[in-house]
Motif scaffolding. Sequence first.
Motif, mmCIF file in Angstrom:
data_model
loop_
_atom_site.group_PDB
_atom_site.id
_atom_site.type_symbol
_atom_site.label_atom_id
_atom_site.label_comp_id
_atom_site.label_asym_id
_atom_site.label_seq_id
_atom_site.Cartn_x
_atom_site.Cartn_y
_atom_site.Cartn_z
ATOM 1 N N GLY A 368 0.815 -1.211 0.000
ATOM 2 C CA GLY A 368 0.000 0.000 0.000
ATOM 3 C C GLY A 368 0.848 1.259 0.000
ATOM 4 O O GLY A 368 0.578 2.204 -0.756
ATOM 5 N N LEU A 369 1.907 1.283 0.827
ATOM 6 C CA LEU A 369 2.786 2.449 0.871
ATOM 7 C C LEU A 369 3.571 2.584 -0.428
ATOM 8 O O LEU A 369 3.762 3.703 -0.940
ATOM 9 C CB LEU A 369 3.744 2.324 2.057
ATOM 10 N N PHE A 370 4.026 1.459 -0.963
ATOM 11 C CA PHE A 370 4.754 1.478 -2.229
ATOM 12 C C PHE A 370 3.862 2.036 -3.334
ATOM 13 O O PHE A 370 4.251 2.908 -4.114
ATOM 14 C CB PHE A 370 5.206 0.055 -2.558
ATOM 15 N N GLY A 371 2.643 1.527 -3.408
ATOM 16 C CA GLY A 371 1.704 2.005 -4.422
ATOM 17 C C GLY A 371 1.361 3.473 -4.248
ATOM 18 O O GLY A 371 1.266 4.213 -5.235
ATOM 19 N N THR A 372 1.182 3.901 -3.014
ATOM 20 C CA THR A 372 0.875 5.308 -2.758
ATOM 21 C C THR A 372 2.009 6.205 -3.217
ATOM 22 O O THR A 372 1.793 7.253 -3.845
ATOM 23 C CB THR A 372 0.607 5.521 -1.260
ATOM 24 N N LEU A 373 3.255 5.797 -2.907
ATOM 25 C CA LEU A 373 4.416 6.596 -3.303
ATOM 26 C C LEU A 373 4.477 6.734 -4.817
ATOM 27 O O LEU A 373 4.636 7.846 -5.347
ATOM 28 C CB LEU A 373 5.686 5.947 -2.775
ATOM 29 N N LEU A 374 4.349 5.625 -5.537
ATOM 30 C CA LEU A 374 4.432 5.684 -6.990
ATOM 31 C C LEU A 374 3.292 6.502 -7.585
ATOM 32 O O LEU A 374 3.489 7.300 -8.507
ATOM 33 C CB LEU A 374 4.422 4.271 -7.572
ATOM 34 N N PHE A 375 2.097 6.302 -7.058
ATOM 35 C CA PHE A 375 0.933 7.011 -7.593
ATOM 36 C C PHE A 375 1.043 8.511 -7.347
ATOM 37 O O PHE A 375 0.795 9.321 -8.258
ATOM 38 C CB PHE A 375 -0.357 6.474 -6.963
ATOM 39 N N VAL A 376 1.439 8.903 -6.133
ATOM 40 C CA VAL A 376 1.525 10.322 -5.798
ATOM 41 C C VAL A 376 2.613 11.005 -6.625
ATOM 42 O O VAL A 376 2.397 12.089 -7.190
ATOM 43 C CB VAL A 376 1.776 10.503 -4.287
ATOM 44 N N VAL A 377 3.798 10.370 -6.723
ATOM 45 C CA VAL A 377 4.884 10.974 -7.497
ATOM 46 C C VAL A 377 4.483 11.098 -8.959
ATOM 47 O O VAL A 377 4.671 12.144 -9.598
ATOM 48 C CB VAL A 377 6.175 10.142 -7.353
ATOM 49 N N TRP A 408 3.070 6.033 -16.406
ATOM 50 C CA TRP A 408 3.313 4.647 -16.049
ATOM 51 C C TRP A 408 3.549 4.496 -14.552
ATOM 52 O O TRP A 408 3.069 3.536 -13.931
ATOM 53 C CB TRP A 408 4.506 4.110 -16.829
ATOM 54 N N LEU A 409 4.289 5.436 -13.954
ATOM 55 C CA LEU A 409 4.483 5.383 -12.508
ATOM 56 C C LEU A 409 3.145 5.425 -11.775
ATOM 57 O O LEU A 409 2.893 4.632 -10.854
ATOM 58 C CB LEU A 409 5.354 6.558 -12.043
ATOM 59 N N ALA A 410 2.293 6.343 -12.175
ATOM 60 C CA ALA A 410 0.983 6.453 -11.536
ATOM 61 C C ALA A 410 0.151 5.201 -11.757
ATOM 62 O O ALA A 410 -0.559 4.737 -10.851
ATOM 63 C CB ALA A 410 0.249 7.689 -12.071
ATOM 64 N N ALA A 411 0.240 4.624 -12.955
ATOM 65 C CA ALA A 411 -0.541 3.419 -13.251
ATOM 66 C C ALA A 411 -0.075 2.235 -12.417
ATOM 67 O O ALA A 411 -0.898 1.450 -11.915
ATOM 68 C CB ALA A 411 -0.443 3.090 -14.739
ATOM 69 N N ILE A 412 1.230 2.080 -12.254
ATOM 70 C CA ILE A 412 1.744 0.982 -11.423
ATOM 71 C C ILE A 412 1.285 1.157 -9.986
ATOM 72 O O ILE A 412 0.828 0.209 -9.337
ATOM 73 C CB ILE A 412 3.285 0.928 -11.498
ATOM 74 N N ALA A 415 -2.359 0.294 -9.663
ATOM 75 C CA ALA A 415 -2.577 -1.154 -9.689
ATOM 76 C C ALA A 415 -2.251 -1.779 -8.337
ATOM 77 O O ALA A 415 -2.983 -2.661 -7.849
ATOM 78 C CB ALA A 415 -1.728 -1.785 -10.786
ATOM 79 N N GLN A 416 -1.168 -1.335 -7.710
ATOM 80 C CA GLN A 416 -0.806 -1.884 -6.407
ATOM 81 C C GLN A 416 -1.847 -1.514 -5.347
ATOM 82 O O GLN A 416 -2.221 -2.352 -4.508
ATOM 83 C CB GLN A 416 0.581 -1.375 -6.002
ATOM 84 N N LEU A 417 -2.330 -0.279 -5.382
ATOM 85 C CA LEU A 417 -3.361 0.130 -4.431
ATOM 86 C C LEU A 417 -4.662 -0.636 -4.664
ATOM 87 O O LEU A 417 -5.348 -1.024 -3.704
ATOM 88 C CB LEU A 417 -3.601 1.634 -4.547
ATOM 89 N N ALA A 418 -4.999 -0.870 -5.927
ATOM 90 C CA ALA A 418 -6.221 -1.623 -6.229
ATOM 91 C C ALA A 418 -6.119 -3.062 -5.731
ATOM 92 O O ALA A 418 -7.091 -3.604 -5.176
ATOM 93 C CB ALA A 418 -6.478 -1.604 -7.740
ATOM 94 N N LEU A 419 -4.955 -3.680 -5.883
ATOM 95 C CA LEU A 419 -4.769 -5.041 -5.387
ATOM 96 C C LEU A 419 -4.881 -5.094 -3.867
ATOM 97 O O LEU A 419 -5.498 -6.015 -3.313
ATOM 98 C CB LEU A 419 -3.404 -5.577 -5.832
ATOM 99 N N ALA A 420 -4.276 -4.102 -3.192
ATOM 100 C CA ALA A 420 -4.359 -4.065 -1.730
ATOM 101 C C ALA A 420 -5.798 -3.884 -1.267
ATOM 102 O O ALA A 420 -6.245 -4.515 -0.300
ATOM 103 C CB ALA A 420 -3.476 -2.944 -1.193
ATOM 104 N N ALA A 421 -6.549 -3.023 -1.960
ATOM 105 C CA ALA A 421 -7.943 -2.787 -1.569
ATOM 106 C C ALA A 421 -8.830 -3.989 -1.882
ATOM 107 O O ALA A 421 -9.776 -4.292 -1.134
ATOM 108 C CB ALA A 421 -8.463 -1.545 -2.292
ATOM 109 N N TRP A 422 -8.549 -4.699 -2.954
ATOM 110 C CA TRP A 422 -9.391 -5.825 -3.368
ATOM 111 C C TRP A 422 -9.115 -7.087 -2.541
ATOM 112 O O TRP A 422 -10.034 -7.733 -2.028
ATOM 113 C CB TRP A 422 -9.153 -6.104 -4.854
#
Length: 574
Positions: A368-377, A408-412, A415-422
Amino acid sequence: MSPVHAHPHDRRRFWLLMLIALVIVGAGIGLRDPWPSDEPRFALAAKQMVEGGDWMFPHRGSELYADKPPVLMWAEAASFELVRNWRIAFLLPSLLAALGTLALVYDLGRRLWSREAGLYGAAALLLAFQFVYQTKRAQIDPLVMFLITAGNWGLLRHLLLGPHWRAYWLGCFCAGLGVITKGVGFLPLLLLLPYAFARRRGWEGATTMGTGNALRWWLGPLAVLAAIALWLVPMLLAARAHADDPAYAAYVRDILFHQTADRYARSWGHIHSPFYYVPIVLFSWLPLSLAYPGTLPRWWRALKAKDARVLLPLAWVGLVLLFFSIPSGKRDVYILPALPMVALASAPFLPELLQTRWLRTAGLAFIGLFGTLLFVVGAYALLAHPPFAAHWAEQRGFDGGARALFGWLAAIGAAQLALAAWLRLPRAAWAVGGGMVALWLGWSFGIAPLLNDSSSAAGLMARARAQLGPGDRIGLVAWKEQNLLMLDRPATDFGFTRPWTEQFAAAVAWQAQDPAHRWLFAQEPAMGNCVRRERALDLGHANRREWWMFKADAVIPGCTPDPAAEATDAEVGE
């Protein structure tokens, strides 16, 4: 059921894991060219082997290349002979090394504990960040990791599941192959130290060899020497045949002494503190390192119970970390061979640990933190156009597609946040696995191809080729391996390690022999004030350097560039 005799379901799970590994590590092969600093160097030497026919002595342009033995270069050249495509061939050895290492960890796990342990150990290794990051690159270290793991496989089969002398000899032979790939290939032999301790103290699982086996033990070092001799003897004989050329004698001295013991005892680069590897073990080995709070007490209990199956791999990892912590020169990739043994030692405890709430929570938080970092940046760079994004693109010579890259960074991250939420807490392990797969697939199919032209110098050298007319020739001054590799046409160089001032003088003299058809290609500091910029062609920024081409009319006669400019290039790095 015996761990050696598999149920069809177990076999299917193993082959599914290998298929997933093939997808993760193999994704993107063929979509990019070699990137600095190491990849173009080895690919260039391999290409020159194929084109020039000299497979014994690697070359970097016109010079002999003595920094590393030629095994990886042989592997890349042989791969090209099979697939006839350098974009595939230069990465193929790393891919095969990754698959081989995973299979060896699985096999050791199933033999020492169970097929489930083998599967979990290999899966944990596959998810570890450093493992995939390095095996998706064409450096020597993935191949060394495989050979060291193969050496460990042979010795552990003998020392814990033996006696199995053929496995011992094979492990020693693989260690010898590791030595001629990179000097540290002897590391599997360190397993004999914790084994001797375990035997003396009567630890459970340490194989009793009996008496009268001295000759069999000594055949191990002979197997190491036999593997080394496969390269060393022909190389020395070939060098002797070139006794009239001092470059070959210098090659022998450099590769046998300067690049091995001298480099270890007196490091001249990558200087770091003795504790440099602590954050590597903690963060580069994520998400496997998330299990440390659970594996550490279980390792301790196993050691108190005198379980040699845990002692030998863990003690070996400790010896490897100590070995690489002693010299002042350190790189994160040096301890890559220790990672498979950490995964193996963790393997029997992972099924239980993955049922605990704390580890599932840690895994979900990590992805979740990894996905948040990539999405925010990524989203911030897309929407706000911050200075750091523009500065980064300028420094990397990234002319176009920056928005796509940050997309692409935001998309990755999404995807990680969606997997964590699902998947949430009950299936957190799948969320972590899926998140890492999303990271590597996004990198391989999205980000790396976008970065390729600037990172590999493909775009730069395409601009250089476009300036050359029929009959024109090009000479290289203060060049890098990627320049000659990606030029993809004959060129003249004036040495690589030769001082820039000497290169420039020799290049100008060469150009003067046919000024109408000879161009010089150089990075800007090497030109000094000796080239009129208004008559030269600015090829742009790549690999953190400025590059130019010019003909003889741009050269100021009798001018010598400032030699101090060469020192600044070492600070730029790759």
